[in-house]
Design an enzyme around this catalytic site. Structure first.
Site, mmCIF file in Angstrom:
data_model
loop_
_atom_site.group_PDB
_atom_site.id
_atom_site.type_symbol
_atom_site.label_atom_id
_atom_site.label_comp_id
_atom_site.label_asym_id
_atom_site.label_seq_id
_atom_site.Cartn_x
_atom_site.Cartn_y
_atom_site.Cartn_z
ATOM 1 C CD GLU A 71 -2.746 -1.482 2.327
ATOM 2 O OE1 GLU A 71 -3.530 -2.445 2.309
ATOM 3 O OE2 GLU A 71 -2.655 -0.700 3.283
ATOM 4 C CG HIS A 163 -4.042 0.715 5.938
ATOM 5 N ND1 HIS A 163 -3.612 -0.581 6.061
ATOM 6 C CD2 HIS A 163 -3.884 1.276 7.164
ATOM 7 C CE1 HIS A 163 -3.213 -0.803 7.298
ATOM 8 N NE2 HIS A 163 -3.373 0.311 7.993
ATOM 9 C CD GLU A 226 -8.318 0.538 4.036
ATOM 10 O OE1 GLU A 226 -7.633 0.543 2.989
ATOM 11 O OE2 GLU A 226 -8.126 -0.267 4.971
#
Length: 349
Positions: A71, A163, A226
């Site tokens: 990531e 992430h 995210e």
């Protein structure tokens, strides 16, 4: 003042596995305004040397990326933050702890080598002593715990764990908040709004993630972000992550006007109501391989089966997040959530 190579490109220095000598593991940067200290591979601490306008030495911020090695975008962003603090481009106004997580997985271009590092915190690494990731989880727990243990009493504590997702999402950038039993923080939701986070997912049980560890054990306002899709190093359009980057820089630079001027709606909220667990290698996830996070399904839809196990949608609508049939047996293969925006916003403290 010459900037050490590890500060100019903290990512490259960390990936090279370089270790500074004892007399070169700490020093001053930002024209003498910031003290830095190398603590371990991929782990650095920064602290303002003296009080001045805008400095809040009571506040402590942990910023982490690369807990999953593939990531890469947030890893690159965090390396630039370290560089900009060192060269005075980003004034530092709090104690800051920077973590690049799973370096061996980064070098291999993989999510992890043996086990998901983000499932090994809060002591779970003790259950998998042979795992390649277990020592790293233990090290990050210990160092993060020491950082917050040394924080001034009463000062703000934050942990932003960045992430990117394996698959596409109906909300490209979203956040997950750990469940500790404490009331939800309006300050966190406003920061997420400023970071242009479209949705927030609320856990309802304890977990073994890095953000859960820092929230429950260290008392931090913690979130997992995210921020988009997994891509190789050098292949990221970092402009897509500008919201999170600006909000993080505002947080560690303590620029309250950042949030005051942006305004807008708080993120939508979804609460976990169940999970799909992979029981065995016979597990079937009855979804298209490219189904996006937060895809909705109506009541009575069969989503998974595994021997006698079935998961069927029970609410009028449930959305799936993190569907992944390739996990090891015994692990989560998907989360089911329902929207709870109105009641959550109304209850924010």
């Amino acid at each position: 003042m010459t900037m050490p190579a590890m500060l100019d490109d903290f990512l490259a220095f960390s990936l090279a596995g370089s270790r500074p000598s004892a007399d070169a593991a700490s020093g001053l940067c930002a024209n003498g305004a910031v003290r830095w200290q190398w603590l371990d591979h991929g782990v650095m601490q920064f602290e303002p040397c003296a009080s001045h306008d805008g400095v809040d030495r009571q506040s402590s911020v942990l910023a982490s990326a690369g807990i999953h090695g593939d990531e890469t975008a947030p890893i690159e962003l965090l390396s630039f933050v370290a560089r900009d603090i060192a060269n005075s481009t980003l004034p530092l106004a709090c104690r800051l702890f920077v973590v690049l997580g799973n370096l061996d997985a980064m070098r291999a271009g993989r999510r992890y080598l043996d086990d998901d590092l983000n499932r090994l915190f809060s002591g779970r690494h003790l259950q998998l002593p042979q795992s390649h990731e277990a020592p790293r989880a233990a090290t990050l727990e210990r160092l993060a715990g020491q950082f917050f243990a040394a924080a001034p009493a009463g000062g703000a504590r934050w942990h932003i764990d960045m992430h990117t997702a394996i698959r596409a999402s109906m909300f490209e950038q979203f956040a997950l908040l750990p469940h500790t039993g404490a009331p939800l923080s309006r300050e966190m939701f406003e920061w997420l709004r400023d970071a242009r986070i479209a949705a927030v997912l609320l856990h309802t049980t304890k977990a073994s993630t890095f953000s859960h560890y820092s929230a429950e054990t260290c008392g931090a306002l913690a979130c997992t972000l995210e921020l988009g899709k997994v891509r190789p190093f050098g292949k990221n359009d970092l402009a897509r992550f500008a919201g999170a980057d600006e909000a993080l820089r505002a947080l560690i630079g303590r620029r309250p006007e950042h949030g005051a001027t942006r305004g807008g709606e708080l993120p939508r909220v979804f609460t976990v109501i169940d999970q799909i667990t992979k029981q065995s290698d016979a597990f079937e996830l009855l979804l298209a391989a490219d189904v996006a996070n937060f895809t909705p399904f109506p009541k009575d839809t069969l989503l998974a089966r595994d021997g006698d196990y079935r998961y069927t949608v029970r609410h009028d609508e449930e959305r799936i997040v993190f569907p992944n049939p390739t996990v090891k047996p015994g692990l989560r293969a998907g989360l089911l959530v329902v929207e709870t925006t109105g009641e959550t916003h109304a209850a924010l403290s």
